[in-house]
Design an enzyme around this catalytic site. Structure first.
Site, PDB file in Angstrom:
ATOM      1  N   PHE A 157     -26.596  -6.914 -34.055  1.00  0.00           N
ATOM      2  CA  PHE A 157     -26.959  -7.666 -33.977  1.00  0.00           C
ATOM      3  C   PHE A 157     -28.322  -8.102 -35.529  1.00  0.00           C
ATOM      4  O   PHE A 157     -28.649  -7.041 -35.751  1.00  0.00           O
ATOM      5  CB  PHE A 157     -28.641  -7.438 -33.162  1.00  0.00           C
ATOM      6  CG  PHE A 157     -29.665  -8.487 -32.722  1.00  0.00           C
ATOM      7  CD1 PHE A 157     -29.423  -9.331 -31.611  1.00  0.00           C
ATOM      8  CD2 PHE A 157     -30.618  -8.485 -33.546  1.00  0.00           C
ATOM      9  CE1 PHE A 157     -30.520 -10.299 -31.183  1.00  0.00           C
ATOM     10  CE2 PHE A 157     -31.931  -9.290 -32.552  1.00  0.00           C
ATOM     11  CZ  PHE A 157     -31.942 -10.004 -32.437  1.00  0.00           C
ATOM     12  N   ASP A 242     -28.336  -4.828 -43.405  1.00  0.00           N
ATOM     13  CA  ASP A 242     -28.881  -5.410 -42.481  1.00  0.00           C
ATOM     14  C   ASP A 242     -30.018  -4.703 -42.509  1.00  0.00           C
ATOM     15  O   ASP A 242     -29.525  -3.950 -41.783  1.00  0.00           O
ATOM     16  CB  ASP A 242     -28.447  -5.996 -41.546  1.00  0.00           C
ATOM     17  CG  ASP A 242     -29.378  -6.665 -40.685  1.00  0.00           C
ATOM     18  OD1 ASP A 242     -30.613  -6.725 -40.901  1.00  0.00           O
ATOM     19  OD2 ASP A 242     -29.275  -8.088 -40.030  1.00  0.00           O
ATOM     20  N   LYS A 271     -39.551  -7.680 -40.467  1.00  0.00           N
ATOM     21  CA  LYS A 271     -39.938  -7.086 -39.810  1.00  0.00           C
ATOM     22  C   LYS A 271     -41.519  -6.728 -40.093  1.00  0.00           C
ATOM     23  O   LYS A 271     -42.286  -7.072 -40.907  1.00  0.00           O
ATOM     24  CB  LYS A 271     -39.562  -6.017 -38.743  1.00  0.00           C
ATOM     25  CG  LYS A 271     -38.566  -6.935 -38.316  1.00  0.00           C
ATOM     26  CD  LYS A 271     -37.553  -6.534 -36.763  1.00  0.00           C
ATOM     27  CE  LYS A 271     -36.884  -7.222 -36.127  1.00  0.00           C
ATOM     28  NZ  LYS A 271     -37.395  -8.337 -35.673  1.00  0.00           N
TER      29      LYS A 271
END
Length: 416
Positions: A157, A242, A271
């Site tokens: 993801f 990531d 984030k």
């Protein structure tokens, strides 16, 4: 300067007086259905707790998918934002601003890289990393034009843009959004042999999550990340990590790759970098890689804006002390011990690293969504991933007492 800043501030608008049920019904005709939220309407929050519009307090065990690593409204981050709001919020990158240099200097030092490219969202960071890797492949590695490939892992993801869903194996994310962007090869996660077989002279980069978050907090075998680093170095391609969910303290280290002492060529951050206040992301990498970008080849009006840089610098300052990394390790042990007690009592297995866990519930008890709704009714907020798996990612500021209470509540829900 002819314009002057006024000193009077308008009064804050009154909160919407409608009930949770009324507000949820009001969303239906005017919001596109890109999410399936739990039926709770949050009106205020502080630390690890949120309050709904009826005044009910709930313990947040999701922390905005790690965007709220430091809890809701951390005082140091709120203060940094307020200070900057009174000075300057946006210039665009047409001009320099006085906050960006310090942010870049401190962030790159924190994650052991030379340069950074400021962006806004995690998906933007991933897209930027892909562009940079391809540019590097053509200009430095010598891959023929338009033939660069990037190797990714199944069950990944990395976001939901059209390019990113092109290499997703989640049909919910893909179906109906083709045609898809070429240039990606998908191999099983945690399989070095498959990865090596997929890498060739056209490979610009290997792009992976050090821990797969959306897949259910899937942790690779010890040595996998070291193997990826060695393989990419031998093959003459980039290793892009990531760390958008796994980074910035979540796993007990600044980055998840730090558990193996690995330094990727490019690190993608997001984030938690915005402190739960503004969207902030970054591509951090070596000078050889990020140096391929020339003016006009990439950009963002809001990327690196003064407000984002001020908040991002305050986030880095919190992490520079190592306090939050230690806290994630200590609280992670409490979380692991508590979940271990529930194995065989409704929990069939779990995976955890630091203050992050994917918990597999016995399907006969309920789906992940059903368990999440039952926990919400008991004052605990979590989110399902796939099937009967829920994920736990509370703020790093959560206390041991709060954490134990949440695990105890999970046990009661499963027994019920």
């Amino acid at each position: 300067m002819t314009a002057t800043a006024g000193t009077d501030r308008a009064a804050a608008p009154a909160p919407d007086a409608r009930t949770s049920a009324e507000l949820i019904r009001a969303e239906e005709p005017v919001l596109a259905h890109n999410y399936h939220p739990l039926p709770v309407v949050v009106a205020a929050a502080e630390g690890a707790w949120v309050e709904d519009v009826e005044g009910r307090r709930l313990l947040d065990m999701l922390a905005g998918y790690s965007a709220l690593n430091f809890g809701h409204r951390h005082p140091a981050l709120i203060e940094a934002a307020h200070r900057q709001l009174d000075r300057l919020t946006l210039t665009s990158r047409a001009f320099h601003n006085d906050r960006l240099a310090e942010f870049a200097e401190r962030l790159t030092a924190l994650v052991g890289q030379d340069m950074m490219l400021p962006m806004n969202t995690g998906a933007e960071a991933v897209e930027s990393g892909i562009k940079v890797a391809r540019k590097w492949a053509y200009e430095v590695k010598g891959v023929p034009a338009d033939q660069a490939t990037i190797v990714v892992a199944s069950d990944n993801f990395h976001g939901r843009t059209t390019t990113i869903v092109s290499f997703s194996t989640d049909e919910t994310a893909r179906a109906g959004f083709g045609p898809f962007t070429p240039g990606f090869r998908i191999v099983p996660y945690n399989d070095l042999a498959a990865l090596e077989a997929a890498v060739d002279a056209t490979t610009a980069a290997v792009l992976i999550e050090p821990i797969q978050g959306e897949a259910g907090v899937v942790i690779p075998d010890d040595g996998y990340l070291t193997g990826v680093r060695e393989l990419t170095r031998r093959a003459g391609c980039l290793f892009i990590a990531d760390e958008i969910q796994s980074g910035l303290g979540r796993t007990g280290r600044t980055l998840a790759v730090d558990h193996e002492g690995v330094v990727p060529d490019v690190v993608l951050l997001g984030k938690a970098l915005g402190g739960g206040i503004v969207p902030v992301s970054a591509v951090a990498g070596s000078r050889e890689v990020l140096g391929v970008l020339k003016p006009g080849e990439h950009g963002s009006t809001f990327g690196g804006n003064p407000l984002a840089a001020a908040v991002g610098t305050a986030v880095v300052e919190l992490l520079e002390t190592g306090e939050f990394q230690r806290r994630a390790t200590e609280a992670g042990a409490v979380l692991r011990d508590g979940l271990t007690e529930l194995v065989g009592r409704g929990v069939i297995g779990f995976r955890s690293r630091g203050l992050w866990a994917g918990v597999d519930i016995d399907p006969s008890i309920g789906t992940g969504r059903e368990i999440s709704e039952r926990l919400m009714a008991e004052g605990i907020l979590v989110k399902d991933t796939h099937g009967s798996t829920i994920r736990l990612a509370p703020p790093l500021t959560i206390t041991d007492t709060e954490l134990r209470a949440a695990i105890e509540t999970l046990g009661k829900v499963l027994e019920a």
